[in-house]
Design a protein around this motif. Structure first.
Motif, PDB file in Angstrom:
ATOM      1  N   SER A  26     -31.658  23.020  14.057  1.00 58.35           N
ATOM      2  CA  SER A  26     -30.762  24.131  14.393  1.00 58.35           C
ATOM      3  C   SER A  26     -30.675  25.141  13.268  1.00 58.35           C
ATOM      4  O   SER A  26     -30.186  26.261  13.476  1.00 58.35           O
ATOM      5  N   SER A  27     -31.129  24.792  12.080  1.00 57.58           N
ATOM      6  CA  SER A  27     -31.165  25.734  10.961  1.00 57.58           C
ATOM      7  C   SER A  27     -32.250  25.286   9.994  1.00 57.58           C
ATOM      8  O   SER A  27     -32.406  24.093   9.730  1.00 57.58           O
ATOM      9  N   LEU A  28     -33.006  26.251   9.494  1.00 51.47           N
ATOM     10  CA  LEU A  28     -34.133  25.940   8.614  1.00 51.47           C
ATOM     11  C   LEU A  28     -34.302  27.063   7.588  1.00 51.47           C
ATOM     12  O   LEU A  28     -34.254  28.239   7.951  1.00 51.47           O
ATOM     13  N   VAL A  29     -34.528  26.680   6.355  1.00 46.71           N
ATOM     14  CA  VAL A  29     -34.871  27.627   5.301  1.00 46.71           C
ATOM     15  C   VAL A  29     -36.288  27.322   4.844  1.00 46.71           C
ATOM     16  O   VAL A  29     -36.607  26.182   4.490  1.00 46.71           O
ATOM     17  N   LEU A  30     -37.144  28.335   4.874  1.00 49.61           N
ATOM     18  CA  LEU A  30     -38.522  28.217   4.400  1.00 49.61           C
ATOM     19  C   LEU A  30     -38.618  28.865   3.027  1.00 49.61           C
ATOM     20  O   LEU A  30     -38.479  30.087   2.899  1.00 49.61           O
ATOM     21  N   ALA A  31     -38.830  28.052   2.002  1.00 50.15           N
ATOM     22  CA  ALA A  31     -38.988  28.559   0.637  1.00 50.15           C
ATOM     23  C   ALA A  31     -40.477  28.672   0.342  1.00 50.15           C
ATOM     24  O   ALA A  31     -41.156  27.674   0.114  1.00 50.15           O
ATOM     25  N   GLY A  32     -40.976  29.905   0.392  1.00 53.24           N
ATOM     26  CA  GLY A  32     -42.397  30.150   0.183  1.00 53.24           C
ATOM     27  C   GLY A  32     -43.077  30.431   1.499  1.00 53.24           C
ATOM     28  O   GLY A  32     -43.152  29.556   2.364  1.00 53.24           O
ATOM     29  N   ALA A  33     -43.567  31.654   1.665  1.00 47.04           N
ATOM     30  CA  ALA A  33     -44.207  32.042   2.926  1.00 47.04           C
ATOM     31  C   ALA A  33     -45.603  32.587   2.657  1.00 47.04           C
ATOM     32  O   ALA A  33     -45.980  33.634   3.188  1.00 47.04           O
ATOM     33  N   GLY A  34     -46.351  31.871   1.814  1.00 47.93           N
ATOM     34  CA  GLY A  34     -47.753  32.211   1.604  1.00 47.93           C
ATOM     35  C   GLY A  34     -48.582  31.782   2.795  1.00 47.93           C
ATOM     36  O   GLY A  34     -48.064  31.623   3.906  1.00 47.93           O
ATOM     37  N   LYS A  35     -49.883  31.540   2.578  1.00 49.26           N
ATOM     38  CA  LYS A  35     -50.768  31.225   3.691  1.00 49.26           C
ATOM     39  C   LYS A  35     -50.307  30.004   4.468  1.00 49.26           C
ATOM     40  O   LYS A  35     -50.221  30.020   5.694  1.00 49.26           O
ATOM     41  N   MET A  36     -49.987  28.916   3.748  1.00 56.43           N
ATOM     42  CA  MET A  36     -49.611  27.711   4.464  1.00 56.43           C
ATOM     43  C   MET A  36     -48.210  27.813   5.043  1.00 56.43           C
ATOM     44  O   MET A  36     -47.960  27.394   6.180  1.00 56.43           O
ATOM     45  N   GLY A  37     -47.277  28.360   4.270  1.00 61.53           N
ATOM     46  CA  GLY A  37     -45.924  28.528   4.789  1.00 61.53           C
ATOM     47  C   GLY A  37     -45.903  29.414   6.018  1.00 61.53           C
ATOM     48  O   GLY A  37     -45.219  29.112   7.010  1.00 61.53           O
ATOM     49  N   ALA A  38     -46.663  30.501   5.985  1.00 59.81           N
ATOM     50  CA  ALA A  38     -46.726  31.403   7.134  1.00 59.81           C
ATOM     51  C   ALA A  38     -47.386  30.725   8.329  1.00 59.81           C
ATOM     52  O   ALA A  38     -46.970  30.931   9.476  1.00 59.81           O
ATOM     53  N   SER A  39     -48.398  29.904   8.076  1.00 61.64           N
ATOM     54  CA  SER A  39     -49.060  29.182   9.166  1.00 61.64           C
ATOM     55  C   SER A  39     -48.093  28.218   9.841  1.00 61.64           C
ATOM     56  O   SER A  39     -48.048  28.113  11.067  1.00 61.64           O
ATOM     57  N   LEU A  40     -47.319  27.497   9.035  1.00 63.26           N
ATOM     58  CA  LEU A  40     -46.328  26.589   9.598  1.00 63.26           C
ATOM     59  C   LEU A  40     -45.292  27.355  10.415  1.00 63.26           C
ATOM     60  O   LEU A  40     -44.911  26.938  11.514  1.00 63.26           O
ATOM     61  N   LEU A  41     -44.836  28.487   9.877  1.00 59.83           N
ATOM     62  CA  LEU A  41     -43.845  29.292  10.583  1.00 59.83           C
ATOM     63  C   LEU A  41     -44.373  29.741  11.935  1.00 59.83           C
ATOM     64  O   LEU A  41     -43.661  29.667  12.952  1.00 59.83           O
ATOM     65  N   ASP A  42     -45.599  30.221  11.976  1.00 62.19           N
ATOM     66  CA  ASP A  42     -46.187  30.633  13.259  1.00 62.19           C
ATOM     67  C   ASP A  42     -46.187  29.478  14.250  1.00 62.19           C
ATOM     68  O   ASP A  42     -45.884  29.664  15.441  1.00 62.19           O
ATOM     69  N   GLY A  43     -46.522  28.278  13.761  1.00 62.05           N
ATOM     70  CA  GLY A  43     -46.527  27.100  14.630  1.00 62.05           C
ATOM     71  C   GLY A  43     -45.139  26.764  15.144  1.00 62.05           C
ATOM     72  O   GLY A  43     -44.971  26.405  16.316  1.00 62.05           O
ATOM     73  N   TRP A  44     -44.131  26.884  14.281  1.00 61.20           N
ATOM     74  CA  TRP A  44     -42.756  26.587  14.705  1.00 61.20           C
ATOM     75  C   TRP A  44     -42.310  27.533  15.802  1.00 61.20           C
ATOM     76  O   TRP A  44     -41.704  27.113  16.789  1.00 61.20           O
ATOM     77  N   LEU A  45     -42.607  28.804  15.624  1.00 60.50           N
ATOM     78  CA  LEU A  45     -42.175  29.792  16.611  1.00 60.50           C
ATOM     79  C   LEU A  45     -42.866  29.555  17.949  1.00 60.50           C
ATOM     80  O   LEU A  45     -42.253  29.676  19.011  1.00 60.50           O
ATOM     81  N   LYS A  46     -44.157  29.204  17.908  1.00 60.14           N
ATOM     82  CA  LYS A  46     -44.875  28.906  19.138  1.00 60.14           C
ATOM     83  C   LYS A  46     -44.334  27.645  19.809  1.00 60.14           C
ATOM     84  O   LYS A  46     -44.409  27.495  21.028  1.00 60.14           O
ATOM     85  N   SER A  47     -43.792  26.735  18.987  1.00 56.53           N
ATOM     86  CA  SER A  47     -43.251  25.481  19.526  1.00 56.53           C
ATOM     87  C   SER A  47     -41.856  25.644  20.088  1.00 56.53           C
ATOM     88  O   SER A  47     -41.310  24.710  20.667  1.00 56.53           O
ATOM     89  N   GLY A  48     -41.264  26.824  19.891  1.00 55.54           N
ATOM     90  CA  GLY A  48     -39.960  27.074  20.477  1.00 55.54           C
ATOM     91  C   GLY A  48     -38.802  27.124  19.511  1.00 55.54           C
ATOM     92  O   GLY A  48     -37.645  27.230  19.935  1.00 55.54           O
ATOM     93  N   PRO A  59     -40.280  35.800  -2.886  1.00 57.79           N
ATOM     94  CA  PRO A  59     -40.101  37.007  -3.710  1.00 57.79           C
ATOM     95  C   PRO A  59     -41.124  38.096  -3.421  1.00 57.79           C
ATOM     96  O   PRO A  59     -40.871  39.270  -3.697  1.00 57.79           O
ATOM     97  N   HIS A  60     -42.263  37.715  -2.871  1.00 57.05           N
ATOM     98  CA  HIS A  60     -43.306  38.694  -2.583  1.00 57.05           C
ATOM     99  C   HIS A  60     -43.858  38.463  -1.165  1.00 57.05           C
ATOM    100  O   HIS A  60     -45.011  38.072  -0.990  1.00 57.05           O
ATOM    101  N   PRO A  61     -43.057  38.726  -0.136  1.00 55.76           N
ATOM    102  CA  PRO A  61     -43.510  38.454   1.224  1.00 55.76           C
ATOM    103  C   PRO A  61     -44.665  39.371   1.622  1.00 55.76           C
ATOM    104  O   PRO A  61     -44.726  40.534   1.223  1.00 55.76           O
ATOM    105  N   SER A  62     -45.577  38.830   2.402  1.00 59.34           N
ATOM    106  CA  SER A  62     -46.709  39.608   2.895  1.00 59.34           C
ATOM    107  C   SER A  62     -46.234  40.587   3.963  1.00 59.34           C
ATOM    108  O   SER A  62     -45.120  40.481   4.498  1.00 59.34           O
ATOM    109  N   GLU A  63     -47.099  41.539   4.305  1.00 62.99           N
ATOM    110  CA  GLU A  63     -46.776  42.469   5.380  1.00 62.99           C
ATOM    111  C   GLU A  63     -46.571  41.719   6.699  1.00 62.99           C
ATOM    112  O   GLU A  63     -45.708  42.091   7.503  1.00 62.99           O
ATOM    113  N   HIS A  64     -47.364  40.671   6.895  1.00 58.77           N
ATOM    114  CA  HIS A  64     -47.215  39.873   8.117  1.00 58.77           C
ATOM    115  C   HIS A  64     -45.820  39.274   8.203  1.00 58.77           C
ATOM    116  O   HIS A  64     -45.170  39.331   9.253  1.00 58.77           O
ATOM    117  N   ILE A  65     -45.347  38.706   7.102  1.00 65.79           N
ATOM    118  CA  ILE A  65     -44.027  38.080   7.099  1.00 65.79           C
ATOM    119  C   ILE A  65     -42.936  39.132   7.267  1.00 65.79           C
ATOM    120  O   ILE A  65     -41.964  38.928   8.024  1.00 65.79           O
TER     121      ILE A  65
END
Length: 292
Positions: A26-48, A59-65
């Motif tokens: 019900s609540s999640l904090v992602l610390a670090g959204a580089g290649k792997m963190g962003a990949s996991l995030l995409d998977g979570w969103l697709k999973s619902g 501190p330095h999020p990509s344009e994608h993020i």
């Protein structure tokens, strides 16, 4: 869960478009959204996973993020003091940054928080030292194919991690591919050497095969296409076939033929088998060096 150092439990992939897994937090904090963190995030969103339940700290999020956060309503770089301890804190920063980042991130950890780490080499005991309030800690090692939902992740949990928290970890990680639970943390550094670093070995094989094709007289662009197509096609066959890798290799190899001649060069003390064994051992050793 079964016991034994070699025992693993496989969970099926989450299928895109299926109903959200009730084990998602019900609540999640992602610390670090580089290649792997962003990949996991995409998977979570697709999973619902509901994006409004997610906060990203980077501190330095990509344009994608930045774009994803704006489009999906994901909180980005909220002040830590303003964040309530979440159900899950995912650590996807660089392992070398943990000591510096942990004092701030520790404010987000309450006894109910599951700390899910994908930091290579960082042990359960070491993580517990950085996050003393955490009751449950899960250590995971995904690999790069997670970026297309085809990863495989090895996972091990602390003794205080309950079944519901294991299910939550599985639901999160299965969004990016298969999940393998280990009941012995000593196995995870070896797993890192095989599947965590393994995609790089495959890509290097494509590079080497293409270079060999050029050396044999092929145009570089053709050699690249042949090498890529051979590896991807062989991988698809390996996945589709009930036969083992050994049986498939034998099926390609005729006695006295061209493949047998090539395999003779790849065998022996200086062949691919010992080289891969040394590579996995080196990756395992480096993972152990990164431990706290």
């Amino acid at each position: 869960m079964p016991t034994g150092a070699q025992t693993v439990q496989r969970f099926a992939d989450v299928i895109d478009g299926a109903a959200p897994d009730p084990a998602l937090p019900s609540s999640l904090v992602l610390a670090g959204a580089g290649k792997m963190g962003a990949s996991l995030l995409d998977g979570w969103l697709k999973s619902g996973l509901d994006p409004v339940n997610v906060t990203i700290l980077d501190p330095h999020p990509s344009e994608h993020i930045e774009r994803l956060a704006a489009e999906r309503g994901i909180a980005l770089n909220t002040a830590i003091e303003a964040i309530r301890p979440p159900e899950v804190l995912v650590l996807a920063i660089k392992p070398q940054s943990l000591a510096e980042a942990a004092p701030s991130l520790a404010r987000l950890v309450a006894p109910h928080t599951l700390v899910l780490s994908i930091l290579a080499g960082k042990t359960l005991a070491g993580l517990a030292g950085h996050f003393p309030e955490a009751g449950a800690i899960v250590r995971a090692m995904p690999n790069l194919p997670a970026s297309i939902g085809r990863g495989i992740t090895g996972v091990v949990a602390s003794q205080k991690t309950d079944d519901a928290q294991r299910s939550t970890a599985t639901a999160l990680l299965a969004g990016s591919g298969a999940v393998e639970w280990l009941d012995d943390e000593a196995l995870i550094d070896a797993l890192t050497g095989v599947s965590g670093s393994g995609p790089a070995y495959v890509f290097h094989l494509v590079e080497a095969l293409a270079a060999a094709g050029v050396a044999a007289g092929l145009p570089a662009d053709l050699a690249e296409r042949l090498a890529r197509g051979t590896v991807t096609g062989s991988g698809a066959l390996l996945e589709a076939s009930p036969l083992s890798a050994t049986a498939l290799r034998e099926a390609v190899t005729s006695k006295g033929g061209t493949t047998a001649a090539a395999l003779d060069e790849l065998s022996g003390d200086n062949g691919i088998g010992p080289a891969v064994t040394r590579a996995v051992a080196a990756a395992k050793r480096r993972a152990q060096e990164l431990a706290d």
